[in-house]
Design an enzyme around this catalytic site. Structure first.
Site, PDB file in Angstrom:
ATOM      1  N   SER A   1      23.706  42.892  72.602  1.00 56.56           N
ATOM      2  CA  SER A   1      24.090  43.535  71.347  1.00 56.56           C
ATOM      3  C   SER A   1      23.185  43.123  70.183  1.00 56.56           C
ATOM      4  O   SER A   1      22.732  43.984  69.417  1.00 56.56           O
ATOM      5  CB  SER A   1      25.550  43.226  71.023  1.00 56.56           C
ATOM      6  OG  SER A   1      25.793  41.837  71.021  1.00 56.56           O
ATOM      7  N   PHE A   2      22.894  41.828  70.038  1.00 51.51           N
ATOM      8  CA  PHE A   2      22.103  41.407  68.888  1.00 51.51           C
ATOM      9  C   PHE A   2      20.649  41.858  69.023  1.00 51.51           C
ATOM     10  O   PHE A   2      20.040  42.318  68.052  1.00 51.51           O
ATOM     11  CB  PHE A   2      22.160  39.889  68.691  1.00 51.51           C
ATOM     12  CG  PHE A   2      21.531  39.447  67.396  1.00 51.51           C
ATOM     13  CD1 PHE A   2      22.164  39.705  66.179  1.00 51.51           C
ATOM     14  CD2 PHE A   2      20.297  38.811  67.376  1.00 51.51           C
ATOM     15  CE1 PHE A   2      21.584  39.321  64.969  1.00 51.51           C
ATOM     16  CE2 PHE A   2      19.710  38.429  66.177  1.00 51.51           C
ATOM     17  CZ  PHE A   2      20.356  38.680  64.975  1.00 51.51           C
TER      18      PHE A   2
ATOM     19  N   ARG B   1      15.540  43.775  81.288  1.00 55.21           N
ATOM     20  CA  ARG B   1      15.181  43.373  82.653  1.00 55.21           C
ATOM     21  C   ARG B   1      15.618  44.425  83.680  1.00 55.21           C
ATOM     22  O   ARG B   1      14.916  44.722  84.637  1.00 55.21           O
ATOM     23  CB  ARG B   1      15.841  42.026  82.962  1.00 55.21           C
ATOM     24  CG  ARG B   1      15.406  41.409  84.279  1.00 55.21           C
ATOM     25  CD  ARG B   1      16.409  40.356  84.734  1.00 55.21           C
ATOM     26  NE  ARG B   1      16.628  39.339  83.727  1.00 55.21           N
ATOM     27  CZ  ARG B   1      15.942  38.198  83.672  1.00 55.21           C
ATOM     28  NH1 ARG B   1      14.990  37.959  84.550  1.00 55.21           N
ATOM     29  NH2 ARG B   1      16.223  37.303  82.738  1.00 55.21           N
TER      30      ARG B   1
ATOM     31  N   LYS C   1      21.248  31.527  70.665  1.00 53.99           N
ATOM     32  CA  LYS C   1      22.014  30.408  70.102  1.00 53.99           C
ATOM     33  C   LYS C   1      22.591  29.573  71.239  1.00 53.99           C
ATOM     34  O   LYS C   1      23.777  29.646  71.546  1.00 53.99           O
ATOM     35  CB  LYS C   1      23.110  30.930  69.176  1.00 53.99           C
ATOM     36  CG  LYS C   1      22.534  31.642  67.950  1.00 53.99           C
ATOM     37  CD  LYS C   1      23.587  32.143  67.002  1.00 53.99           C
ATOM     38  CE  LYS C   1      22.966  32.755  65.752  1.00 53.99           C
ATOM     39  NZ  LYS C   1      23.932  33.277  64.792  1.00 53.99           N
TER      40      LYS C   1
ATOM     41  N   ALA D   1      26.312  42.030  65.340  1.00 52.17           N
ATOM     42  CA  ALA D   1      25.430  43.158  65.625  1.00 52.17           C
ATOM     43  C   ALA D   1      26.007  44.485  65.117  1.00 52.17           C
ATOM     44  O   ALA D   1      25.285  45.299  64.528  1.00 52.17           O
ATOM     45  CB  ALA D   1      25.175  43.238  67.130  1.00 52.17           C
TER      46      ALA D   1
ATOM     47  N   LYS E   1      27.953  25.912  66.081  1.00 53.19           N
ATOM     48  CA  LYS E   1      29.136  26.619  65.535  1.00 53.19           C
ATOM     49  C   LYS E   1      29.929  27.333  66.622  1.00 53.19           C
ATOM     50  O   LYS E   1      31.135  27.585  66.453  1.00 53.19           O
ATOM     51  CB  LYS E   1      28.715  27.580  64.420  1.00 53.19           C
ATOM     52  CG  LYS E   1      27.636  28.599  64.802  1.00 53.19           C
ATOM     53  CD  LYS E   1      28.192  29.874  65.357  1.00 53.19           C
ATOM     54  CE  LYS E   1      27.066  30.762  65.852  1.00 53.19           C
ATOM     55  NZ  LYS E   1      27.539  32.047  66.380  1.00 53.19           N
TER      56      LYS E   1
ATOM     57  N   ASP F   1      27.400  30.920  58.972  1.00 55.65           N
ATOM     58  CA  ASP F   1      27.614  31.322  60.360  1.00 55.65           C
ATOM     59  C   ASP F   1      28.905  30.723  60.909  1.00 55.65           C
ATOM     60  O   ASP F   1      29.618  31.347  61.696  1.00 55.65           O
ATOM     61  CB  ASP F   1      26.418  30.882  61.207  1.00 55.65           C
ATOM     62  CG  ASP F   1      26.243  31.712  62.458  1.00 55.65           C
ATOM     63  OD1 ASP F   1      26.985  32.681  62.654  1.00 55.65           O
ATOM     64  OD2 ASP F   1      25.337  31.383  63.264  1.00 55.65           O
TER      65      ASP F   1
ATOM     66  N   ASN G   1      33.093  33.694  71.296  1.00 54.43           N
ATOM     67  CA  ASN G   1      33.597  32.332  71.442  1.00 54.43           C
ATOM     68  C   ASN G   1      35.012  32.203  70.867  1.00 54.43           C
ATOM     69  O   ASN G   1      35.871  31.543  71.439  1.00 54.43           O
ATOM     70  CB  ASN G   1      32.632  31.349  70.763  1.00 54.43           C
ATOM     71  CG  ASN G   1      31.298  31.301  71.467  1.00 54.43           C
ATOM     72  OD1 ASN G   1      31.148  30.696  72.521  1.00 54.43           O
ATOM     73  ND2 ASN G   1      30.300  31.965  70.891  1.00 54.43           N
TER      74      ASN G   1
ATOM     75  N   GLU H   1      28.367  31.359  74.643  1.00 56.35           N
ATOM     76  CA  GLU H   1      27.489  30.187  74.727  1.00 56.35           C
ATOM     77  C   GLU H   1      28.218  28.871  74.444  1.00 56.35           C
ATOM     78  O   GLU H   1      27.843  27.817  74.933  1.00 56.35           O
ATOM     79  CB  GLU H   1      26.316  30.329  73.747  1.00 56.35           C
ATOM     80  CG  GLU H   1      25.301  31.403  74.116  1.00 56.35           C
ATOM     81  CD  GLU H   1      24.272  30.938  75.143  1.00 56.35           C
ATOM     82  OE1 GLU H   1      24.468  29.878  75.760  1.00 56.35           O
ATOM     83  OE2 GLU H   1      23.272  31.661  75.330  1.00 56.35           O
TER      84      GLU H   1
END
Length: 342
Positions: A14-15, A35, A109, A141, A192, A245, A257, A282
Site C-alpha cells: 500500500s505505501f 515481484r 519500518k 497510504a 512505534k 508517527d 499493528n 512489523e
C-alpha cells in the site's frame, strides 16, 4: 514535463503504491516494480492495486512491471518499499542494475534480526557509493492517495539527496521535511509499531482517555530512551517521525499493528490476529528484537517487556497491566538538562 525525473518504487504494497502514484501525479516518469508478475500485469492493466488499495485509480504516468532491469534503467531515485524480511535480498538483486549516481531511499519500518540492522544500514552495506536516505512519518497510504494534508520526513547525511526527494514529492497536500538524523528517524518508524500493538490492546480492553494519554507519553519516553542509547538524537523524537508517527499509529484502526493489538485485547491468539489482518505487522517481530537488545544494553523498557510477556511468554494481559502500574516511577521527562524537584 520540464524537470521530470525517472523514479522507481520497489514493492507492491500500500505505501509503495501510494508513493509511486503520488510521484507520478507530480509529473514524473515512475515505474513500480512488483515481484509477482501476475500482480504487476493485473495492476498495470486495471490501473488499480486491487489487493492493497482497491478503488483507487492509478495515475497514467505510473508504469507497473515485474521486470527489474526495465524499471531501474535510467532511474535517478529508487524508493525501496519492501518488508524487512525480504529487504536485503531485493537490494542485492538491484545492485548490478542501479545507475552509478542513483539515490536510494528506504521506506520500510523494520529491523533485520542479524546484528539489529536497520534497513538503511542494509543499503549502506550492499550499495556502497550510493547516497542513502530514509523516508518516514505519520503517513497512511489511503490518506495520501486521497490528497489529505500530510507531512513526512526525509533523513540523510546527503543534502543533495534530501533536496531531490523534497522536490519530487512535495505538493500542496504533501510536505516533506529534512533531517540529518537518519538513524533516529528510522528507529522512530520501527519502534512505534511496538507501541501501536500496546495501544490497540488497551483500547480493546475499554481503557479511558487518561490511560491512553499515559501510554502514548510513556511510549515516547521509552522509545527515545532506547534510541539515544543507540546513538540517535532525542530531539528527533519530537518531530513527525517520532511523536507524529507514534500518535498516528497508536490511535487509529487503519494501523495494522494497532489492529493486531486490538484483536489480542479481545482475547484472540497472536496467530489468529495476524491471519485476520492479512498483511505484515512489523511490530510483532520488532518487539522480539527490541526486547533482546534492551536487555543486552540494560535499557529500562517496561512496555516492551510487558508486550513480550503477553505475545511470547503466555502471561495474561490483565496481569501484565497490573505489573506495569506497580513498576518504577522515575522522572517524567527523559532528557532535561537538569531535574527540578519541588
Amino acid at each position: 514535463m520540464p524537470g521530470s525525473k525517472k523514479i522507481v518504487v520497489l514493492g507492491g504494497g500500500s505505501f509503495g503504491t501510494a508513493i509511486a502514484n503520488f510521484t507520478a501525479s507530480n509529473g514524473h516518469d515512475v515505474y513500480q516494480w512488483m515481484r509477482n508478475e501476475e500482480q504487476a500485469l493485473n495492476t498495470q492493466k486495471s490501473r488499480e492495486n486491487a489487493r492493497y488499495l482497491p478503488g483507487f485509480t492509478l495515475n497514467e504516468n505510473l508504469q507497473v512491471t515485474s521486470d527489474l532491469g526495465l524499471a531501474l534503467t535510467g532511474a535517478e531515485l529508487v524508493f525501496v518499499s519492501i518488508p524487512s524480511k525480504s529487504f536485503r535480498s531485493v537490494v542485492q538483486q538491484i545492485k548490478p542494475l542501479l545507475e552509478p549516481n542513483a539515490g536510494v531511499i528506504s521506506t520500510a519500518k523494520g529491523i533485520e534480526p542479524q546484528g539489529f540492522t536497520l534497513m538503511s544500514q542494509i543499503l549502506e552495506e550492499e550499495l556502497k557509493g550510493h547516497p542513502i536516505a530514509v523516508l518516514s512519518g505519520p503517513n497512511f497510504a489511503k490518506e495520501i492517495l486521497q490528497n489529505q494534508q500530510t507531512g513526512t520526513v526525509i533523513a540523510s547525511e546527503n543534502d543533495a539527496l534530501v533536496t531531490s526527494v523534497q522536490e519530487v514529492l512535495s505538493s500542496p497536500t504533501f510536505r516533506v521535511y529534512g533531517n540529518h538524523d537518519r538513524y533516529g528517524v528510522e528507529l522512530g518508524g520501527a519502534l512505534k509499531n511496538i507501541y501501536a500493538i500496546v495501544c490497540g490492546m488497551a483500547a480493546a480492553m475499554g481503557t479511558g482517555k487518561n490511560t491512553q494519554a499515559m501510554l502514548l507519553t510513556r511510549s515516547l519516553a521509552e522509545m527515545s530512551r532506547f534510541a539515544v542509547e543507540l546513538g540517535a538524537n532525542p530531539l528527533t523524537f519530537l518531530g513527525l517521525s517520532g511523536v507524529g508517527d507514534l500518535i498516528l499509529t497508536c490511535t487509529s484502526d487503519l494501523s495494522r499493528n494497532y489492529r493486531v493489538g486490538f484483536s489480542i485485547g479481545l482475547g484472540k491468539g497472536l496467530d489468529q490476529a495476524i491471519e485476520e489482518i492479512g498483511q505484515v505487522a512489523e511490530g510483532v517481530n520488532t518487539v522480539k528484537l527490541v526486547k533482546q537488545k534492551a536487555d543486552e544494553l540494560a535499557v529500562y523498557m517496561p512496555l516492551v517487556s510487558g508486550l513480550h510477556a503477553v505475545l511470547f511468554e503466555g502471561l495474561p494481559v490483565a496481569e501484565v497491566a497490573k505489573k506495569l502500574m506497580q513498576g518504577e516511577q522515575n522522572h517524567d521527562v527523559e532528557f532535561t538538562v537538569k531535574h527540578y524537584d519541588h
